[in-house]
Design an enzyme around this catalytic site. Structure first.
Site, PDB file in Angstrom:
ATOM      1  N   ASP A  32       3.476 -14.385  58.150  1.00 14.93           N
ATOM      2  CA  ASP A  32       3.798 -13.018  57.725  1.00 14.93           C
ATOM      3  C   ASP A  32       5.308 -12.828  57.832  1.00 14.93           C
ATOM      4  O   ASP A  32       5.922 -13.306  58.795  1.00 14.93           O
ATOM      5  CB  ASP A  32       3.078 -11.988  58.621  1.00 14.93           C
ATOM      6  CG  ASP A  32       2.876 -10.652  57.918  1.00 14.93           C
ATOM      7  OD1 ASP A  32       1.724 -10.220  57.779  1.00 14.93           O
ATOM      8  OD2 ASP A  32       3.891 -10.050  57.490  1.00 14.93           O
ATOM      9  N   ASN A  33       5.901 -12.168  56.858  1.00 10.24           N
ATOM     10  CA  ASN A  33       7.355 -11.897  56.958  1.00 10.24           C
ATOM     11  C   ASN A  33       7.631 -10.514  57.552  1.00 10.24           C
ATOM     12  O   ASN A  33       8.781 -10.104  57.668  1.00 10.24           O
ATOM     13  CB  ASN A  33       8.041 -12.045  55.596  1.00 10.24           C
ATOM     14  CG  ASN A  33       7.604 -10.980  54.597  1.00 10.24           C
ATOM     15  OD1 ASN A  33       6.726 -10.169  54.889  1.00 10.24           O
ATOM     16  ND2 ASN A  33       8.210 -10.987  53.427  1.00 10.24           N
ATOM     17  N   VAL A  58       6.287 -16.124  52.319  1.00  8.90           N
ATOM     18  CA  VAL A  58       5.606 -17.153  51.519  1.00  8.90           C
ATOM     19  C   VAL A  58       6.118 -17.199  50.082  1.00  8.90           C
ATOM     20  O   VAL A  58       5.714 -18.075  49.312  1.00  8.90           O
ATOM     21  CB  VAL A  58       4.065 -17.000  51.542  1.00  8.90           C
ATOM     22  CG1 VAL A  58       3.542 -17.140  52.953  1.00  8.90           C
ATOM     23  CG2 VAL A  58       3.602 -15.702  50.910  1.00  8.90           C
ATOM     24  N   ILE A  62       6.751 -23.094  51.570  1.00  9.13           N
ATOM     25  CA  ILE A  62       6.065 -23.083  52.866  1.00  9.13           C
ATOM     26  C   ILE A  62       5.481 -24.454  53.162  1.00  9.13           C
ATOM     27  O   ILE A  62       5.094 -25.188  52.247  1.00  9.13           O
ATOM     28  CB  ILE A  62       4.920 -22.034  52.921  1.00  9.13           C
ATOM     29  CG1 ILE A  62       3.952 -22.172  51.730  1.00  9.13           C
ATOM     30  CG2 ILE A  62       5.454 -20.634  53.005  1.00  9.13           C
ATOM     31  CD1 ILE A  62       2.701 -21.315  51.856  1.00  9.13           C
ATOM     32  N   LEU A  74      -3.345 -13.351  51.529  1.00 11.40           N
ATOM     33  CA  LEU A  74      -3.438 -11.887  51.529  1.00 11.40           C
ATOM     34  C   LEU A  74      -2.076 -11.214  51.443  1.00 11.40           C
ATOM     35  O   LEU A  74      -2.004 -10.000  51.277  1.00 11.40           O
ATOM     36  CB  LEU A  74      -4.149 -11.393  52.802  1.00 11.40           C
ATOM     37  CG  LEU A  74      -5.676 -11.475  52.816  1.00 11.40           C
ATOM     38  CD1 LEU A  74      -6.131 -12.904  53.071  1.00 11.40           C
ATOM     39  CD2 LEU A  74      -6.265 -10.540  53.830  1.00 11.40           C
ATOM     40  N   ASN A 100       3.205 -21.037  45.824  1.00 14.59           N
ATOM     41  CA  ASN A 100       3.448 -21.812  47.046  1.00 14.59           C
ATOM     42  C   ASN A 100       2.156 -22.035  47.838  1.00 14.59           C
ATOM     43  O   ASN A 100       1.916 -23.126  48.368  1.00 14.59           O
ATOM     44  CB  ASN A 100       4.480 -21.103  47.928  1.00 14.59           C
ATOM     45  CG  ASN A 100       5.864 -21.138  47.319  1.00 14.59           C
ATOM     46  OD1 ASN A 100       6.205 -22.075  46.587  1.00 14.59           O
ATOM     47  ND2 ASN A 100       6.674 -20.129  47.607  1.00 14.59           N
ATOM     48  N   GLY A 103       0.075 -24.558  46.131  1.00 14.52           N
ATOM     49  CA  GLY A 103       0.649 -25.884  46.369  1.00 14.52           C
ATOM     50  C   GLY A 103       0.268 -26.409  47.739  1.00 14.52           C
ATOM     51  O   GLY A 103      -0.078 -27.592  47.897  1.00 14.52           O
ATOM     52  N   TYR A 146       2.535  -4.597  40.834  1.00 16.35           N
ATOM     53  CA  TYR A 146       1.415  -5.023  41.684  1.00 16.35           C
ATOM     54  C   TYR A 146       0.267  -5.542  40.812  1.00 16.35           C
ATOM     55  O   TYR A 146      -0.220  -6.657  40.998  1.00 16.35           O
ATOM     56  CB  TYR A 146       0.953  -3.843  42.538  1.00 16.35           C
ATOM     57  CG  TYR A 146      -0.135  -4.166  43.534  1.00 16.35           C
ATOM     58  CD1 TYR A 146       0.118  -4.971  44.639  1.00 16.35           C
ATOM     59  CD2 TYR A 146      -1.418  -3.645  43.374  1.00 16.35           C
ATOM     60  CE1 TYR A 146      -0.885  -5.262  45.549  1.00 16.35           C
ATOM     61  CE2 TYR A 146      -2.424  -3.931  44.288  1.00 16.35           C
ATOM     62  CZ  TYR A 146      -2.145  -4.736  45.379  1.00 16.35           C
ATOM     63  OH  TYR A 146      -3.146  -5.023  46.285  1.00 16.35           O
ATOM     64  N   LYS A 150      -0.871  -9.534  40.460  1.00 16.74           N
ATOM     65  CA  LYS A 150      -2.212  -9.971  40.874  1.00 16.74           C
ATOM     66  C   LYS A 150      -2.959 -10.595  39.687  1.00 16.74           C
ATOM     67  O   LYS A 150      -3.723 -11.550  39.863  1.00 16.74           O
ATOM     68  CB  LYS A 150      -3.009  -8.792  41.437  1.00 16.74           C
ATOM     69  CG  LYS A 150      -2.484  -8.275  42.780  1.00 16.74           C
ATOM     70  CD  LYS A 150      -2.758  -9.247  43.924  1.00 16.74           C
ATOM     71  CE  LYS A 150      -2.465  -8.605  45.270  1.00 16.74           C
ATOM     72  NZ  LYS A 150      -2.682  -9.536  46.398  1.00 16.74           N
TER      73      LYS A 150
END
Ligand code: UDP
Length: 312
Positions: A32-33, A58, A62, A74, A100, A103, A146, A150
């Site tokens: 989490d950032n 992320v 990563i 999430l 990411n 990957g 958003y 998504k």
């Protein structure tokens, strides 16, 4: 027992998911950032066997050392007030972040689980919304960063499944609420409850006739885990199919908080969906899952949480 990476694991939904995974014996690597996530949501997990927290965005490259069985993605700010505040970060985490995470899952031979959203249906013209509905989204509207991120994330996920034969899950999460929502996250449940508890007017956008279907967080997490444990690789709605107007929600909140606050009517934001309700047929038949917490019960638990958080 599995080793599972949860991105956005310090967020509202992510932290509950970390709790459940650990309870059932899985190991969790929480990334989490902390842009909208909070260490307060996971501080009870620090030092617990099988739990690791890494502060990381992320949207940048990563890597997680060691074996990984599933990557549950999430991470994303999800509130309309974030849409105006940090739109580029939202697009990045939905696009680059998803890339990411895919990957990472591919490199580890892990299952990739995408937390998508009912927002892929936009302002729906089909009601309730089954997974087969393609949606009605404004690509340049104030929610588009958003919704479209998504939608891109779903397209990228299914491309990895088709092209790389990656094992994938796509959950379309409908409005979820419960303890650990941020009091200032701007969404209707947190706004109404904190306003009622503070004795302030409830801010009703529009005339309050628009509807949403609210899912208590424990039900949401149970549904997501049922999907992860299944072999369903196509998108699956997870939510609660009870449908309420915002006026009905306001009445419940006023009653449950024993408050006597008025309702203040404000303009409806652009592109605010008129109605939303999941068709849960797929989840019920393929996952054997369905929501069990009634809105009033879930709201009562959420009121308790906010009263504690606000020191009331
Ligand atoms: N809403 C409202 N008052 C608020 C916050 C939201 O009336 O203080 C309305 C909003 O316009 C929308 C509904 O409540 O029609 C749900 O909003 P929320 O931001 O919780 O979720 P979303 O629109 O993303 O489903």
């Amino acid at each position: 027992m599995a080793r599972i990476v949860v991105t956005g694991g310090a967020g509202f939904l992510g932290s509950h998911l970390c709790d459940r995974l650990l309870e059932r014996g899985d190991e969790v690597v929480c990334l989490d950032n902390l842009v909208t996530g909070r260490t307060a949501n996971i501080e009870h997990l620090f030092g617990r066997d099988g739990f690791q927290f890494v502060e990381q965005d992320v949207s940048n490259f990563i890597w997680v050392p060691g074996p990984v069985d599933a990557v549950m993605h999430l991470a994303s700010p999800a509130s309309p007030i974030d849409f105006a505040r940090i739109p580029i970060q939202i697009m990045k985490v939905g696009s680059l972040g998803t890339h990411n995470c895919l990957g990472l899952a591919k490199a580890k031979g892990a299952t990739f689980h995408l937390n998508s959203t009912s927002e892929v249906y936009g302002d729906p013209e089909v009601h309730p919304q089954p997974e087969s509905y393609w949606g009605n989204v404004n690509p340049i509207g104030p929610r588009s960063m958003y919704d479209e991120a998504k939608r891109f994330a779903e397209a990228l996920t299914i491309s990895y499944q088709r092209h790389h034969d990656l094992d994938v899950r796509i959950v379309r999460t409908f409005n979820t609420y419960g303890p650990r929502m941020r009091p200032d996250d701007g969404r209707v449940v947190s706004n109404f409850i904190t306003q009622a508890l503070k004795g302030e007017p409830l801010t009703m956008y529009g005339d309050g006739s628009q509807t949403r279907s609210f899912c208590y967080v424990d039900d949401q997490v149970a549904g997501q885990l049922a999907l992860l444990d299944s072999d369903l690789t196509s998108p699956c709605n997870i939510g609660n199919d009870g449908e309420f107007t915002m006026l009905e929600l306001a009445e419940h909140v006023i009653e449950l908080t024993n408050s006597d606050v008025p309702i203040e009517f404000l303009p409806l934001p652009t592109d605010d969906p008129t109605r939303r309700r999941p068709d849960l047929t797929l989840a019920r038949t393929r996952l054997g899952w369905e929501p069990s917490v009634a809105l009033r019960d879930g709201l009562a638990r959420t009121v308790e949480h906010f009263a504690r958080e606000l020191g009331l």
